[in-house]
Enzyme design. Structure first.
Site, PDB file in Angstrom:
ATOM      1  N   LEU A 202      54.736  41.833  65.765  1.00 33.57           N
ATOM      2  CA  LEU A 202      54.425  40.502  65.255  1.00 33.57           C
ATOM      3  C   LEU A 202      53.000  40.483  64.706  1.00 33.57           C
ATOM      4  CD1 LEU A 202      55.964  38.353  68.114  1.00 33.57           C
ATOM      5  CD2 LEU A 202      56.967  38.843  65.902  1.00 33.57           C
ATOM      6  N   LEU A 233      53.785  29.678  69.884  1.00 33.93           N
ATOM      7  CA  LEU A 233      54.660  30.813  70.133  1.00 33.93           C
ATOM      8  C   LEU A 233      53.943  32.146  69.936  1.00 33.93           C
ATOM      9  CD1 LEU A 233      57.558  31.719  70.790  1.00 33.93           C
ATOM     10  CD2 LEU A 233      58.018  31.707  68.326  1.00 33.93           C
ATOM     11  N   ASP A 234      53.965  32.967  70.996  1.00 36.36           N
ATOM     12  CA  ASP A 234      53.401  34.324  70.974  1.00 36.36           C
ATOM     13  C   ASP A 234      51.920  34.349  70.628  1.00 36.36           C
ATOM     14  OD1 ASP A 234      55.827  35.467  71.690  1.00 36.36           O
ATOM     15  OD2 ASP A 234      56.470  35.694  69.613  1.00 36.36           O
ATOM     16  N   GLU A 235      51.203  33.260  70.885  1.00 35.22           N
ATOM     17  CA  GLU A 235      49.771  33.222  70.585  1.00 35.22           C
ATOM     18  C   GLU A 235      48.931  32.890  71.814  1.00 35.22           C
ATOM     19  OE1 GLU A 235      48.668  30.977  67.166  1.00 35.22           O
ATOM     20  OE2 GLU A 235      50.281  31.762  65.907  1.00 35.22           O
TER      21      GLU A 235
END
Length: 289
Positions: A202, A233-235
């Protein structure tokens, strides 16, 4: 492994604006409460006007003082010095819940380390939206709860999961390749207590089949990232990352196998550090001692 002295062993984590005398004052406080410092780690972002972080492990003489007294008397010192703090008994086993979907590689690593005594925790339950891992989980004597997530029932499914987590007094939640996006309500119910793992492609290889896309691009490194979950999200704050070097001889399947191995390693490290109170979160970063 947990040694025989952990009954009277504790961990103190401190975060504040850097200021002269903070280490001396905390050390003096512990000395005055019949505590002996066993290990001390500290970090300052800038001694002039930065943030200061510290983790101390100490042993206290329970014939002279109690853990409750130490915790109680820390409060006025923290107010005086304006620092955030957290204190934990080393002997207390955190209660960890694992969420998983179909892929079991991360789950298997966590369960194996738990049974081997490498994780000082309890695992009261595993929650999944599929049944594929039920037999493996139950072979460890751990209750398995299937909560299906279908279109239109996500809120209801999360509410059921939250009730289970509260009923079992869960301290930390590990998403071991749980392929569902958690709602802001769920995330905010357990702030800085949800750990996730994902491949480090990502945002270069988002969406389905990231390893096939990586193969098409001829990547040379396979990676994985363990982080705390936030509404973005994903941070969330990154806890650990790891990589394996690959080459043109790797097929898409080889890349997937390599990726799974890295995911297992990175997630297990992050969980270990969380269980041993080695992480302080500041803004969107972590300090790992």
């Amino acid at each position: 492994m947990i040694d025989s002295h952990t009954k009277n062993r504790a961990r103190l984590l401190v975060a504040c604006h850097d200021q002269p005398g903070i280490v001396s004052e905390i050390s003096t406080f512990l000395y005055s409460h019949y505590a002996n410092i066993i290990q001390s780690d500290q970090y300052s972002t800038d001694p002039e006007a930065g943030m200061f972080f510290m983790r101390i492990e100490f042993y206290w003489n329970d014939s002279r003082t109690s853990f409750q007294e130490i915790r109680r008397d820390l409060a006025p010192l923290a107010e005086k010095r304006n620092f955030e703090w957290r204190i934990e008994k080393a002997s207390r086993k955190k209660r960890m819940a694992i969420f998983v979907s179909k892929e079991s590689h991360c789950l298997s690593e966590l369960l194996w380390k738990w049974r081997a005594g490498e994780f000082h925790c309890e695992i009261p339950l595993v929650i999944s939206n599929h049944n594929e891992t039920r037999a493996e989980v139950e072979s460890y004597g751990i209750p398995f709860h299937k909560i299906g997530v279908e279109k239109g029932n996500k809120t209801e499914a999360e509410e059921k999961a939250i009730r289970l987590l509260h009923d079992h007094e869960i301290d930390v939640i590990v998403l071991a390749r749980y392929m569902q996006v958690l709602s802001p309500t769920f995330v905010q119910t357990f702030p800085q207590r949800i750990i996730n793992i994902h491949h480090s492609f990502l945002p270069a290889f988002v969406g389905a089949n990231p390893y096939a896309r990586a193969f098409d691009r001829g990547v040379k490194l396979i990676g994985a990232t363990a982080h705390y979950v936030t509404d973005d999200l994903d941070e969330g704050p990154i806890i650990e990352q790891d990589v394996l070097r690959v080459n043109h001889r790797f097929t898409a399947r080889d890349l997937r196998v390599a990726g799974r191995n890295v995911e297992r390693i990175a997630l297990a490290r992050a969980v270990h550090w969380h269980l041993h109170d080695q992480i302080i979160v500041h803004n969107n970063k972590t300090i790992v001692f």
